[in-house]
Motif scaffolding. Sequence first.
Motif, PDB file in Angstrom:
ATOM      1  N   THR A   1       0.694  -1.488   0.320  1.00  0.00           N
ATOM      2  CA  THR A   1       0.439   0.123  -0.050  1.00  0.00           C
ATOM      3  C   THR A   1       0.849   1.347  -0.012  1.00  0.00           C
ATOM      4  N   THR A   2       1.836   1.099   1.121  1.00  0.00           N
ATOM      5  CA  THR A   2       3.135   2.401   1.110  1.00  0.00           C
ATOM      6  C   THR A   2       3.757   2.337  -0.172  1.00  0.00           C
ATOM      7  N   ALA A   3       3.712   1.582  -1.210  1.00  0.00           N
ATOM      8  CA  ALA A   3       4.668   1.932  -2.332  1.00  0.00           C
ATOM      9  C   ALA A   3       3.615   1.900  -3.249  1.00  0.00           C
ATOM     10  N   LEU A   4       2.391   2.046  -3.511  1.00  0.00           N
ATOM     11  CA  LEU A   4       1.510   2.109  -4.576  1.00  0.00           C
ATOM     12  C   LEU A   4       1.702   3.339  -4.218  1.00  0.00           C
ATOM     13  N   ILE A   5       0.875   3.892  -2.920  1.00  0.00           N
ATOM     14  CA  ILE A   5       0.536   5.276  -2.936  1.00  0.00           C
ATOM     15  C   ILE A   5       1.783   6.061  -3.324  1.00  0.00           C
ATOM     16  N   HIS A   6       3.508   5.926  -2.722  1.00  0.00           N
ATOM     17  CA  HIS A   6       4.220   6.383  -3.804  1.00  0.00           C
ATOM     18  C   HIS A   6       4.133   6.719  -5.123  1.00  0.00           C
ATOM     19  N   HIS A   7       4.023   4.943  -5.793  1.00  0.00           N
ATOM     20  CA  HIS A   7       4.004   5.221  -7.003  1.00  0.00           C
ATOM     21  C   HIS A   7       2.618   6.656  -7.849  1.00  0.00           C
ATOM     22  N   LEU A   8       1.786   5.361  -7.102  1.00  0.00           N
ATOM     23  CA  LEU A   8       0.502   7.092  -7.682  1.00  0.00           C
ATOM     24  C   LEU A   8       0.813   8.318  -8.020  1.00  0.00           C
ATOM     25  N   CYS A   9       1.455   8.939  -6.706  1.00  0.00           N
ATOM     26  CA  CYS A   9       1.912  10.838  -6.652  1.00  0.00           C
ATOM     27  C   CYS A   9       3.272  11.046  -7.986  1.00  0.00           C
ATOM     28  N   VAL A  10       3.789   9.706  -7.632  1.00  0.00           N
ATOM     29  CA  VAL A  10       4.833   9.732  -9.108  1.00  0.00           C
ATOM     30  C   VAL A  10       4.628  10.236 -10.531  1.00  0.00           C
ATOM     31  N   THR A  11       3.644   9.256 -10.033  1.00  0.00           N
ATOM     32  CA  THR A  11       2.524   9.326 -11.615  1.00  0.00           C
ATOM     33  C   THR A  11       2.202  10.222 -11.963  1.00  0.00           C
ATOM     34  N   ALA A  12       1.538  10.865 -10.967  1.00  0.00           N
ATOM     35  CA  ALA A  12       1.300  12.299 -11.068  1.00  0.00           C
ATOM     36  C   ALA A  12       2.002  13.815 -10.914  1.00  0.00           C
ATOM     37  N   GLY A  13       2.820  13.029 -11.041  1.00  0.00           N
ATOM     38  CA  GLY A  13       4.567  14.156 -10.620  1.00  0.00           C
ATOM     39  C   GLY A  13       4.097  14.901  -9.721  1.00  0.00           C
ATOM     40  N   ARG A  14       3.297  14.378  -8.869  1.00  0.00           N
ATOM     41  CA  ARG A  14       4.000  14.959  -7.505  1.00  0.00           C
ATOM     42  C   ARG A  14       5.389  14.350  -6.458  1.00  0.00           C
ATOM     43  N   ALA A  15       6.096  15.145  -6.298  1.00  0.00           N
ATOM     44  CA  ALA A  15       7.374  15.126  -5.028  1.00  0.00           C
ATOM     45  C   ALA A  15       6.872  13.986  -4.128  1.00  0.00           C
ATOM     46  N   ALA A  16       7.567  12.895  -3.814  1.00  0.00           N
ATOM     47  CA  ALA A  16       7.118  12.114  -3.030  1.00  0.00           C
ATOM     48  C   ALA A  16       8.247  10.987  -2.796  1.00  0.00           C
ATOM     49  N   MET A  17       8.215  10.954  -1.179  1.00  0.00           N
ATOM     50  CA  MET A  17       9.647  10.496  -0.808  1.00  0.00           C
ATOM     51  C   MET A  17       8.581   9.123  -0.164  1.00  0.00           C
ATOM     52  N   LEU A  18       9.453   7.889  -0.618  1.00  0.00           N
ATOM     53  CA  LEU A  18       9.446   6.607   0.925  1.00  0.00           C
ATOM     54  C   LEU A  18      10.181   6.949   1.994  1.00  0.00           C
ATOM     55  N   GLY A  19       9.598   6.218   3.138  1.00  0.00           N
ATOM     56  CA  GLY A  19      10.395   6.441   3.820  1.00  0.00           C
ATOM     57  C   GLY A  19       9.878   5.157   5.032  1.00  0.00           C
ATOM     58  N   GLY A  20      10.370   5.490   6.627  1.00  0.00           N
ATOM     59  CA  GLY A  20       9.560   4.779   7.374  1.00  0.00           C
ATOM     60  C   GLY A  20      10.306   3.335   7.040  1.00  0.00           C
ATOM     61  N   ASN A  21       9.037   2.611   7.213  1.00  0.00           N
ATOM     62  CA  ASN A  21       9.836   0.558   7.454  1.00  0.00           C
ATOM     63  C   ASN A  21      10.113   0.135   6.166  1.00  0.00           C
ATOM     64  N   ILE A  22      10.437   1.558   5.001  1.00  0.00           N
ATOM     65  CA  ILE A  22      10.925   1.230   3.458  1.00  0.00           C
ATOM     66  C   ILE A  22      11.227   2.066   3.296  1.00  0.00           C
TER      67      ILE A  22
ATOM     68  N   VAL B   1      -6.332   7.093  -0.942  1.00  0.00           N
ATOM     69  CA  VAL B   1      -5.878   8.575  -0.811  1.00  0.00           C
ATOM     70  C   VAL B   1      -5.027   9.065  -1.367  1.00  0.00           C
ATOM     71  N   ALA B   2      -4.978   9.065  -2.623  1.00  0.00           N
ATOM     72  CA  ALA B   2      -5.361   9.681  -4.316  1.00  0.00           C
ATOM     73  C   ALA B   2      -6.049  10.624  -4.436  1.00  0.00           C
ATOM     74  N   GLN B   3      -7.327   9.980  -4.378  1.00  0.00           N
ATOM     75  CA  GLN B   3      -8.220  11.171  -4.150  1.00  0.00           C
ATOM     76  C   GLN B   3      -8.533  12.689  -3.106  1.00  0.00           C
ATOM     77  N   ALA B   4      -8.064  12.451  -1.986  1.00  0.00           N
ATOM     78  CA  ALA B   4      -7.175  13.168  -0.739  1.00  0.00           C
ATOM     79  C   ALA B   4      -6.048  14.064  -0.578  1.00  0.00           C
ATOM     80  N   LEU B   5      -5.454  13.254  -2.471  1.00  0.00           N
ATOM     81  CA  LEU B   5      -4.338  14.307  -2.714  1.00  0.00           C
ATOM     82  C   LEU B   5      -4.521  15.308  -3.554  1.00  0.00           C
ATOM     83  N   GLY B   6      -6.235  15.021  -4.208  1.00  0.00           N
ATOM     84  CA  GLY B   6      -5.710  15.711  -4.890  1.00  0.00           C
ATOM     85  C   GLY B   6      -5.795  15.071  -6.135  1.00  0.00           C
ATOM     86  N   ILE B   7      -5.084  14.437  -6.731  1.00  0.00           N
ATOM     87  CA  ILE B   7      -4.787  13.538  -7.701  1.00  0.00           C
ATOM     88  C   ILE B   7      -6.218  13.281  -8.365  1.00  0.00           C
TER      89      ILE B   7
END
Length: 424
Positions: free
Chosen positions: A123-144, A268-274
């Motif tokens: 789920t974390t990696a997928l949300i990150h991928h959706l952000c990047v696909t939409a052109g948003r600057a994004a970073m993975l972190g924490g336990n990944i 999550v993506a919809q809440a981020l405006g994607i």
Amino acid sequence: MIVSDAFRGKNYAVLGLARSGLATVRALIASGAKVTAWDSNEAARADVGTDVTLADLMEIDLAGFDALVVSPGVPINRHPIADKARAAHVPIIGDIELFAEARASLPPHIVVGITGTNGKSTTTALIHHLCVTAGRAAMLGGNIGLPILGQTPLPAGGVYVLELSSYQIDLSHSLACDISVLTNITPDHLDRYDGFAGYCASKQRLFNFQHVDQLAIIACDDDPSRMIASRINHRLIRVHAADIHDQSRWPTLQGPHNAQNVAIAIKVAQALGIDDAMIEQGLATYPGLPHRMQRVKERAGVLYVNDSKATNPDSTAPALGAYPAIHWILGGVAKTDSLHACERWFGNVRAAYVIGEAAPLFEKLLSPFMSVTVSGTLEQAVRDAAAVAVAGETVLLSPACASFDQFRDFEARGDAFVAAVESL
């Protein structure tokens, strides 16, 4: 790295100098803090540099330190350093709490925190991928991904997407995520908690940190998650795996567990405006994670799948549900004496191949339902399964166990599976 005035002039003790510990030390030093650090591994101590005081934290007085920063792997429920720190009135924190304290120094941003027993990495990696696909600057972190404090801060508008284990939440006190996510809760890591209720309470803390205007997204497919949702008194979106009706367009997101992951990621993506078009593009192009239902190879019509990250039966069950004809490799260090969570999918299993410490237990549990081969080692199990699997079937490593009897971690186990398949 993340540098913050919040750390300047403070005095920290750091226990554990593996990857995240080293990143923590370097970020604190660069921020103008004083650091005393220790690791029982002499080689790890050699990497910290001359600006750090090296001292065994069990041998020195902790009074006067602003905080003790420990690795999530340190069992604070039974490690003597915890009592020592409490006696000295020193708070025990982790690098995620340091990130939370540094947020005011960063450009305006959004933090999405994802926790749960199973599915949180995907789920974390997928949300990150959706952000990047939409052109948003994004970073993975924490336990990944890479340690959060060692990464370059995002520009304004960036999205920090954090996978958060219960251990990391335990070591946090002020991480108010703009969006907090719960995938599910099943019994796990109970050696670190006062029963299952204590483990659930750890997960709930992530939502307790939030402010009234922040958003909680909870998958309500299990009773403990529904209970936590019932206690939310700020913004809440409930999702269910059943919200997703057709996964055929997303090749790496198959199976019932990925329906839940997708349902969460979309909200999550919809809440981020994607927008919906970018979400669909991201779902279709998501590459998947290594060791999580990773398609390794198709050989003579037989598909080989590496699901080494499935370290408990609840995590293995969805993989069994994703393929109709399986040669199942499982075993290692069992976290439970039951495979009850997997039983509904036993009809998909042509045969089982048991390995490691749990082999005798799993042979006993599975023999009434299917053919079982005691292979002993992973390499032998791959050979045993390959010898009988036919076109249209799947050889699946989904161990339902920890790896520590035969491997360093689940990644090493997955890599060994890939190597064994390649050597056929």
